[in-house]
Design a protein around this motif. Structure first.
Motif, PDB file in Angstrom:
ATOM      1  N   SER A  60       0.828  -1.214   0.000  1.00 37.38           N
ATOM      2  CA  SER A  60       0.000   0.000   0.000  1.00 37.38           C
ATOM      3  C   SER A  60       0.861   1.262   0.000  1.00 37.38           C
ATOM      4  CB  SER A  60      -0.886   0.025   1.252  1.00 37.38           C
ATOM      5  OG  SER A  60      -1.650  -1.160   1.339  1.00 37.38           O
ATOM      6  N   GLY A  61       2.147   1.104   0.278  1.00 36.37           N
ATOM      7  CA  GLY A  61       3.042   2.250   0.507  1.00 36.37           C
ATOM      8  C   GLY A  61       3.085   3.304  -0.584  1.00 36.37           C
ATOM      9  N   PRO A  62       3.085   2.928  -1.885  1.00 33.57           N
ATOM     10  CA  PRO A  62       3.132   3.991  -2.895  1.00 33.57           C
ATOM     11  C   PRO A  62       2.008   5.013  -2.692  1.00 33.57           C
ATOM     12  CG  PRO A  62       3.613   1.892  -3.932  1.00 33.57           C
ATOM     13  CD  PRO A  62       3.234   1.596  -2.498  1.00 33.57           C
ATOM     14  N   ALA A  63       0.827   4.547  -2.279  1.00 29.09           N
ATOM     15  CA  ALA A  63      -0.294   5.486  -2.071  1.00 29.09           C
ATOM     16  C   ALA A  63       0.009   6.468  -0.938  1.00 29.09           C
ATOM     17  CB  ALA A  63      -1.582   4.718  -1.777  1.00 29.09           C
ATOM     18  N   TYR A  64       0.755   6.021   0.081  1.00 27.56           N
ATOM     19  CA  TYR A  64       1.071   6.940   1.183  1.00 27.56           C
ATOM     20  C   TYR A  64       1.941   8.093   0.658  1.00 27.56           C
ATOM     21  CZ  TYR A  64       0.292   2.497   3.784  1.00 27.56           C
ATOM     22  OH  TYR A  64      -0.178   1.311   4.241  1.00 27.56           O
ATOM     23  N   TYR A  65       2.928   7.723  -0.164  1.00 29.08           N
ATOM     24  CA  TYR A  65       3.816   8.755  -0.708  1.00 29.08           C
ATOM     25  C   TYR A  65       3.066   9.671  -1.678  1.00 29.08           C
ATOM     26  CZ  TYR A  65       7.797   6.628   1.572  1.00 29.08           C
ATOM     27  OH  TYR A  65       8.659   6.172   2.533  1.00 29.08           O
ATOM     28  N   HIS A  66       2.114   9.093  -2.426  1.00 31.59           N
ATOM     29  CA  HIS A  66       1.318   9.940  -3.328  1.00 31.59           C
ATOM     30  C   HIS A  66       0.514  10.953  -2.510  1.00 31.59           C
ATOM     31  CE1 HIS A  66       2.646   7.232  -6.315  1.00 31.59           C
ATOM     32  NE2 HIS A  66       1.696   6.326  -6.225  1.00 31.59           N
ATOM     33  N   LEU A  67      -0.031  10.478  -1.398  1.00 30.60           N
ATOM     34  CA  LEU A  67      -0.828  11.378  -0.547  1.00 30.60           C
ATOM     35  C   LEU A  67       0.048  12.505   0.000  1.00 30.60           C
ATOM     36  CD1 LEU A  67      -3.495  12.040   0.968  1.00 30.60           C
ATOM     37  CD2 LEU A  67      -2.713  10.514   2.790  1.00 30.60           C
ATOM     38  N   PHE A  68       1.257  12.151   0.438  1.00 24.59           N
ATOM     39  CA  PHE A  68       2.163  13.178   0.972  1.00 24.59           C
ATOM     40  C   PHE A  68       2.502  14.187  -0.131  1.00 24.59           C
ATOM     41  CE2 PHE A  68       6.037  15.130   2.541  1.00 24.59           C
ATOM     42  CZ  PHE A  68       5.738  15.328   3.883  1.00 24.59           C
ATOM     43  N   SER A  69       2.724  13.685  -1.351  1.00 31.54           N
ATOM     44  CA  SER A  69       3.022  14.587  -2.474  1.00 31.54           C
ATOM     45  C   SER A  69       1.841  15.500  -2.778  1.00 31.54           C
ATOM     46  CB  SER A  69       3.392  13.789  -3.729  1.00 31.54           C
ATOM     47  OG  SER A  69       4.623  13.133  -3.531  1.00 31.54           O
ATOM     48  N   GLU A  70       0.625  14.940  -2.687  1.00 38.73           N
ATOM     49  CA  GLU A  70      -0.577  15.779  -2.895  1.00 38.73           C
ATOM     50  C   GLU A  70      -0.599  16.909  -1.877  1.00 38.73           C
ATOM     51  OE1 GLU A  70      -4.591  13.979  -3.128  1.00 38.73           O
ATOM     52  OE2 GLU A  70      -3.558  12.096  -3.449  1.00 38.73           O
ATOM     53  N   LEU A 107       0.834  25.435  -3.566  1.00 40.71           N
ATOM     54  CA  LEU A 107      -0.185  26.351  -4.126  1.00 40.71           C
ATOM     55  C   LEU A 107      -0.546  27.427  -3.102  1.00 40.71           C
ATOM     56  CD1 LEU A 107      -2.800  24.074  -5.930  1.00 40.71           C
ATOM     57  CD2 LEU A 107      -1.222  25.705  -6.973  1.00 40.71           C
ATOM     58  N   ALA A 108      -0.754  26.964  -1.863  1.00 37.93           N
ATOM     59  CA  ALA A 108      -1.150  27.901  -0.803  1.00 37.93           C
ATOM     60  C   ALA A 108      -0.062  28.950  -0.574  1.00 37.93           C
ATOM     61  CB  ALA A 108      -1.432  27.132   0.485  1.00 37.93           C
ATOM     62  N   LEU A 109       1.190  28.578  -0.877  1.00 38.30           N
ATOM     63  CA  LEU A 109       2.290  29.534  -0.698  1.00 38.30           C
ATOM     64  C   LEU A 109       2.486  30.400  -1.940  1.00 38.30           C
ATOM     65  CD1 LEU A 109       4.845  27.232   1.199  1.00 38.30           C
ATOM     66  CD2 LEU A 109       3.463  29.074   2.154  1.00 38.30           C
ATOM     67  N   GLY A 110       1.587  30.230  -2.918  1.00 42.75           N
ATOM     68  CA  GLY A 110       1.567  31.156  -4.051  1.00 42.75           C
ATOM     69  C   GLY A 110       2.274  30.680  -5.315  1.00 42.75           C
ATOM     70  N   LEU A 111       2.723  29.418  -5.354  1.00 43.09           N
ATOM     71  CA  LEU A 111       3.411  28.938  -6.559  1.00 43.09           C
ATOM     72  C   LEU A 111       2.390  28.578  -7.645  1.00 43.09           C
ATOM     73  CD1 LEU A 111       6.164  26.749  -4.877  1.00 43.09           C
ATOM     74  CD2 LEU A 111       6.545  28.797  -6.258  1.00 43.09           C
ATOM     75  N   PRO A 112       2.750  28.706  -8.924  1.00 52.00           N
ATOM     76  CA  PRO A 112       1.820  28.343 -10.001  1.00 52.00           C
ATOM     77  C   PRO A 112       1.545  26.839  -9.978  1.00 52.00           C
ATOM     78  CG  PRO A 112       3.755  29.532 -10.848  1.00 52.00           C
ATOM     79  CD  PRO A 112       4.033  29.231  -9.418  1.00 52.00           C
ATOM     80  N   PRO A 113       0.310  26.400 -10.372  1.00 52.99           N
ATOM     81  CA  PRO A 113      -0.102  24.997 -10.230  1.00 52.99           C
ATOM     82  C   PRO A 113       0.879  23.982 -10.846  1.00 52.99           C
ATOM     83  CG  PRO A 113      -1.956  26.353 -10.915  1.00 52.99           C
ATOM     84  CD  PRO A 113      -0.765  27.259 -10.875  1.00 52.99           C
ATOM     85  N   GLY A 114       1.318  24.219 -12.091  1.00 50.92           N
ATOM     86  CA  GLY A 114       2.224  23.262 -12.747  1.00 50.92           C
ATOM     87  C   GLY A 114       3.510  23.093 -11.964  1.00 50.92           C
ATOM     88  N   ILE A 115       4.032  24.226 -11.510  1.00 49.50           N
ATOM     89  CA  ILE A 115       5.300  24.179 -10.760  1.00 49.50           C
ATOM     90  C   ILE A 115       5.071  23.520  -9.392  1.00 49.50           C
ATOM     91  CG2 ILE A 115       7.105  25.592  -9.684  1.00 49.50           C
ATOM     92  CD1 ILE A 115       6.900  27.518 -11.990  1.00 49.50           C
ATOM     93  N   ALA A 116       3.944  23.836  -8.760  1.00 47.99           N
ATOM     94  CA  ALA A 116       3.653  23.274  -7.424  1.00 47.99           C
ATOM     95  C   ALA A 116       3.668  21.742  -7.481  1.00 47.99           C
ATOM     96  CB  ALA A 116       2.291  23.762  -6.941  1.00 47.99           C
TER      97      ALA A 116
END
Ligand SMILES: NC(=O)c1ccc[n+]([C@@H]2O[C@H](COP(=O)([O-])OP(=O)(O)OC[C@H]3O[C@@H](n4cnc5c(N)ncnc54)[C@H](OP(=O)(O)O)[C@@H]3O)[C@@H](O)[C@H]2O)c1
Length: 268
Positions: free
Chosen positions: A169-179, A186-195
């Motif tokens: 299940s571990g890959p999903a945990y890392y995906h969640l952390f990346s999300e 984004l909240a810190l103001g970076l553009p979506p693609g770069i974020a």
């Protein structure tokens, strides 16, 4: 090693493994039985129903159907199982005892728990058998799963539930952390693609550093955490009262318990 392999089920996991083994030349021939799979899409020879009868026997039979269908596919195994044929089951939670009971022939059974990263040849696979394998069979199975990442033989069947909770299940945990990291960017103001890219490539970079020879996880973290610096400020927050570690322990325990539960036929 040139192997002749039969797959029963050629869906997501089966076809990922089979096609990788053909592409790397580890398997010389793969036949797959799957009512859904499309022959044109794959290098393997795909048949919809029965296994075609040939002179040769299979070195390995990979069971890659959903757990509920394992009994059914094992009970109608083809006659082309030779004295050295070995069965590898990918089915989560189906115990070796249940596999042996469903099997009409006396072939050794190995359980394998891979993860989705086998798609990019960076998977982790836990392997377990309760039966003696010949050296050739042991090497063959190790080679196959090492070719799509790393293979680890386990001593106890119950450890496969832990492997499921950590690397399965571990890959999903890392995906969640990346999300979460991308959301923060984004909240810190970076553009979506770069974020999103920063979150993904930071995960890739950190994983590569972690996998360098002799790397030490805590030392890697300490190396980028200067006292009172920016990383220190973030790590203090993660480590406050052990909050992150406690959350990870609780989450993986929940996955472990669920894996055990799913292994009990009446709970699936
Ligand atoms: N995906 C993963 O990351 C992963 C990781 C570890 C272990 N596994 C294990 O791998 C197994 C397969 O998972 P999956 O995600 O690859 O599932 P999947 O994509 O649904 O593949 C299973 C395939 O088998 C076919 N099938 C059904 N009945 C069959 C039969 N009688 N004979 C031959 N083929 C038949 C299915 O067709 P229908 O669609 O018509 O049913 C489907 O195409 C599962 O037991 C799972 O626990 C998967």
């Amino acid at each position: 090693m040139e192997m002749n392999i039969l797959f029963l089920g050629y869906g997501k996991m089966g076809s990922t493994l089979g096609e990788a083994w053909l592409a790397q030349g580890i398997a010389s021939q793969i036949t797959a039985v799957d009512p859904q799979a499309d022959n044109n899409e794959f290098q393997a020879t795909v048949v919809k129903q029965a296994v075609p009868v040939t002179e040769s026997t299979f070195d390995l039979i990979v069971v890659a159907v959903k757990p509920a269908l394992v009994g059914q596919v094992l009970s109608c195994l083809p006659a082309q199982t030779g004295a050295d044929t070995c069965i590898v089951s990918l089915a989560a939670g189906v115990t070796t005892q249940r596999l042996q009971t469903a099997l009409a022939i006396p072939a050794p059974v190995v359980r394998a728990m891979p993860n989705t990263a086998v798609q990019v040849l960076a998977g982790c696979t836990g392997l377990y058998t309760s039966q003696p394998l010949s050296e050739k069979q042991h090497d063959m199975i190790t080679t196959l799963f090492d070719s799509v990442g790393r293979a680890y033989w386990l001593e106890k069947e119950r450890e496969l539930d832990a492997v499921t909770a950590i690397s399965g299940s571990g890959p999903a945990y890392y995906h969640l952390f990346s999300e979460a990291l991308a959301d923060s960017a984004l909240a810190l103001g970076l553009p979506p693609g770069i974020a999103t890219d920063l979150a993904k490539y930071t995960a890739l970079g950190a994983a590569k550093l972690q996998c360098l020879p002799d790397s030490d996880l805590a030392a890697l973290r300490r190396n980028v955490t200067s006292p009172n610096g920016t990383t220190h400020a973030a790590i203090e927050t993660f480590e406050q009262a052990g909050v992150l570690r406690q959350l990870v322990a609780a989450a993986t325990s929940a996955a472990y318990r669920r894996s055990i539960e799913l292994g009990q036929p009446d709970r699936q």
